[in-house]
Write a protein that holds these residues in place. Structure first.
Motif, PDB file in Angstrom:
ATOM      1  N   GLU A 137       0.841  -1.200   0.000  1.00  0.00           N
ATOM      2  CA  GLU A 137       0.000   0.000   0.000  1.00  0.00           C
ATOM      3  C   GLU A 137       0.876   1.250   0.000  1.00  0.00           C
ATOM      4  OE1 GLU A 137      -2.602  -0.052   3.358  1.00  0.00           O
ATOM      5  OE2 GLU A 137      -3.176  -2.162   3.060  1.00  0.00           O
ATOM      6  N   GLU A 138       0.628   2.136  -0.955  1.00  0.00           N
ATOM      7  CA  GLU A 138       1.338   3.412  -0.966  1.00  0.00           C
ATOM      8  C   GLU A 138       0.572   4.420  -0.116  1.00  0.00           C
ATOM      9  OE1 GLU A 138       2.643   5.146  -4.544  1.00  0.00           O
ATOM     10  OE2 GLU A 138       3.579   3.301  -5.315  1.00  0.00           O
ATOM     11  N   ARG A 139       1.296   5.170   0.696  1.00  0.00           N
ATOM     12  CA  ARG A 139       0.670   6.167   1.554  1.00  0.00           C
ATOM     13  C   ARG A 139       1.489   7.449   1.524  1.00  0.00           C
ATOM     14  NH1 ARG A 139      -1.778   3.174   6.947  1.00  0.00           N
ATOM     15  NH2 ARG A 139      -2.743   1.409   5.843  1.00  0.00           N
ATOM     16  N   LYS A 140       0.781   8.561   1.723  1.00  0.00           N
ATOM     17  CA  LYS A 140       1.463   9.834   1.896  1.00  0.00           C
ATOM     18  C   LYS A 140       1.702  10.065   3.371  1.00  0.00           C
ATOM     19  CE  LYS A 140      -0.148  12.288  -2.216  1.00  0.00           C
ATOM     20  NZ  LYS A 140      -0.854  13.502  -2.715  1.00  0.00           N
ATOM     21  N   HIS A 141       2.831  10.694   3.677  1.00  0.00           N
ATOM     22  CA  HIS A 141       3.101  11.040   5.066  1.00  0.00           C
ATOM     23  C   HIS A 141       2.093  12.074   5.540  1.00  0.00           C
ATOM     24  CE1 HIS A 141       7.602   9.713   4.877  1.00  0.00           C
ATOM     25  NE2 HIS A 141       6.788   8.840   4.339  1.00  0.00           N
ATOM     26  N   SER A 142       2.020  12.272   6.839  1.00  0.00           N
ATOM     27  CA  SER A 142       1.030  13.181   7.406  1.00  0.00           C
ATOM     28  C   SER A 142       1.184  14.606   6.889  1.00  0.00           C
ATOM     29  CB  SER A 142       1.123  13.170   8.937  1.00  0.00           C
ATOM     30  OG  SER A 142       2.436  13.530   9.366  1.00  0.00           O
TER      31      SER A 142
ATOM     32  N   ARG B 283       6.348  10.195   0.664  1.00  0.00           N
ATOM     33  CA  ARG B 283       5.618   8.954   0.428  1.00  0.00           C
ATOM     34  C   ARG B 283       6.129   7.830   1.322  1.00  0.00           C
ATOM     35  NH1 ARG B 283       6.758   6.669  -4.291  1.00  0.00           N
ATOM     36  NH2 ARG B 283       8.697   7.859  -4.505  1.00  0.00           N
TER      37      ARG B 283
END
Length: 459
Positions: A106-111, A116
């Motif tokens: 799963e790719e996620r963006k940091h807060s 990434r």
């Protein structure tokens, strides 16, 4: 060297004798599983899926052989054995079809929104699976399928009374092409089993059984800092509310109580009936339970076979006696005849009171506990008045009300509305309170024993 002898509960005849393993022999299986895991973990999820599909095919091709063995070892109706094999094949196929997407990175963006990251579900190693006898292939297979897809290896300690079923499952997996050692069976007692939990190459433990055994295993695993999933039985309540369809409720309740000879953790056990429909439900329920045909589990027209063993039979006899001594009334059954084998008749107990097995405990056999409730609210209160919380059911013509009760008030892991069923590959399976923790099926089981690993990228 100690031995295990399996016995047919319908006839009392001995089936097979097996030598148990010592600590060194058991540990060698763990070490072989770890070596197999080191190769298996390098495959992609898509590369693992065909192995599961081949296992499904092999199980179906050997359905009669497996069903006959389960019937011999623990008294399961032969037709139910075929159903169990088919459920297991479907679990393998569901896992093969859905595992790659469930476990995909799963790719996620940091807060902060500019950098990434990737979440990856990495396998952890050898999983120790301790399983009971009531579903000799389904119990170990649901663990095996999920963990093979996740990339883990599995060592099985099966209940001694169905030793042959555990070994046959392993052999059929090998026949299907599963790498040797990736799934194996150990024949050990409790003392060696505890040493297996402590072994450095065993990374997690999953167990289905009693809450007492689960407490011991959970404590030992926690002491060794190993994650567990525990499914520990229940005394599931099925509510018959004031607006229930009584014909449907009665038919479904008989099925729910007697499925698998009444030896199912997530079956209907306590029937909590509102005062408005109590007499109507109980009269029809007792009539249908009286009509159940008990006999040879291999016969097509048999509706109820033997319980699994002499020990299980004697436990049921003692639980019913204590319940009656505590105020319960026998409305039918409760008096086993002198026929050969571990046959206990379909039984209904009414006036079941707190402090007795029929109210507080799990009666693992064809015995139904009926409890009168003043109204719908009282029925919900009684249902939750249990140390267990695996499953349950609600009979009502108002589906919206049933959903509201199930979602907001029923303190269990699974609730059936106007129906009965044991498990579905697409839905989570597991409980709360003394029924344990963790989930299997529905994609949840594949993520119980993985390392949810965070990979941080610079931009």
């Amino acid at each position: 060297m100690t031995t295990i002898t399996t016995v047919n509960p319908a006839t009392g005849e001995e089936i097979e004798t097996y030598e148990t393993m010592n600590e060194s022999q058991a540990f060698s299986k763990i070490e072989a599983a770890h070596r197999a895991f080191l190769d298996w973990r390098t495959l992609t999820h898509e590369e693992r899926a065909p192995y599961l599909r081949k296992i499904a095919e092999t199980l179906r091709n050997n359905s009669e052989k497996f069903a006959q063995l389960m019937t011999a070892e623990m008294g399961k109706l032969l037709k139910d054995g075929h159903t169990e094999v088919e459920i297991c094949a479907r679990i393998c196929e569901y896992t093969a079809d859905n595992g790659p997407s469930e476990l995909a990175d799963e790719e996620r963006k940091h807060s902060g929104g500019k950098k990434r990251g990737i979440v990856t579900y990495s396998p952890i190693g050898v999983i120790y699976s301790i399983q009971p006898w009531n579903f000799p292939i389904y119990q170990p297979l649901r663990v095996l399928a999920a963990n093979l897809m996740a990339g883990n290896a599995v060592i099985l300690k099966h209940a001694s009374i169905c030793t042959g079923s555990g070994l046959l499952l392993r052999d059929l997996c090998l026949e299907a092409g599963l790498p040797k050692g990736l799934f194996d069976v150990i024949l050990v007692g409790h003392d060696v089993s505890d040493k297996v939990i402590e072994h450095k190459l065993v990374r997690a433990v999953t167990m289905t059984g009693s809450d007492g055994a689960g407490s011991h295993i959970g404590e030992l695993a926690a002491k060794n800092l190993k994650k567990t999933v525990l499914e520990l039985g229940s005394n599931d309540a099925y509510l018959v509310l004031e607006d229930a369809d009584i014909d449907l409720a009665v038919k479904t309740s008989v099925q729910g109580r007697l499925y698998n000879n009444g030896e199912t953790c997530v079956s209907a056990k306590r029937f909590i009936v509102t005062d408005a429909v109590y007499d109507e439900f109980v009269s029809a329920f007792v009539e249908q339970m009286k009509a159940i045909k008990m006999g040879d589990p291999r016969d097509d027209d048999t509706q109820l076979g033997p319980v699994s063993s002499d020990e299980q039979f004697e436990t049921l006899v003692e639980q019913v006696k204590k319940s009656v001594d505590g105020g319960a009334t026998i409305l039918c059954g409760g008096d086993p005849d002198d026929r050969e084998g571990c046959y206990y008749p379909a039984t209904v107990l009414a006036d079941c009171l707190p402090g007795t097995p029929a109210y507080d405990d799990e009666l693992f056999g064809p015995v139904a506990s009926v409890i009168r409730a003043k109204d719908d609210e009282d029925a919900m209160r009684i249902a939750n008045d249990s140390r267990y919380g695996l499953g349950g059911g609600i009979f009502t013509k108002d589906e919206d009300k049933a959903i509201r009760l199930a979602r907001d008030h029923f303190d269990t892991g699974m609730i059936r509305i106007n129906s009965f069923g044991a498990a579905d590959p697409a839905m989570p399976f597991g409980g709360v309170k003394n029924s344990g923790y963790g989930r299997e099926h529905g994609g949840f089981g594949m993520k119980e024993f993985v390392n949810a690993k965070a990979v941080f990228l610079p931009s």
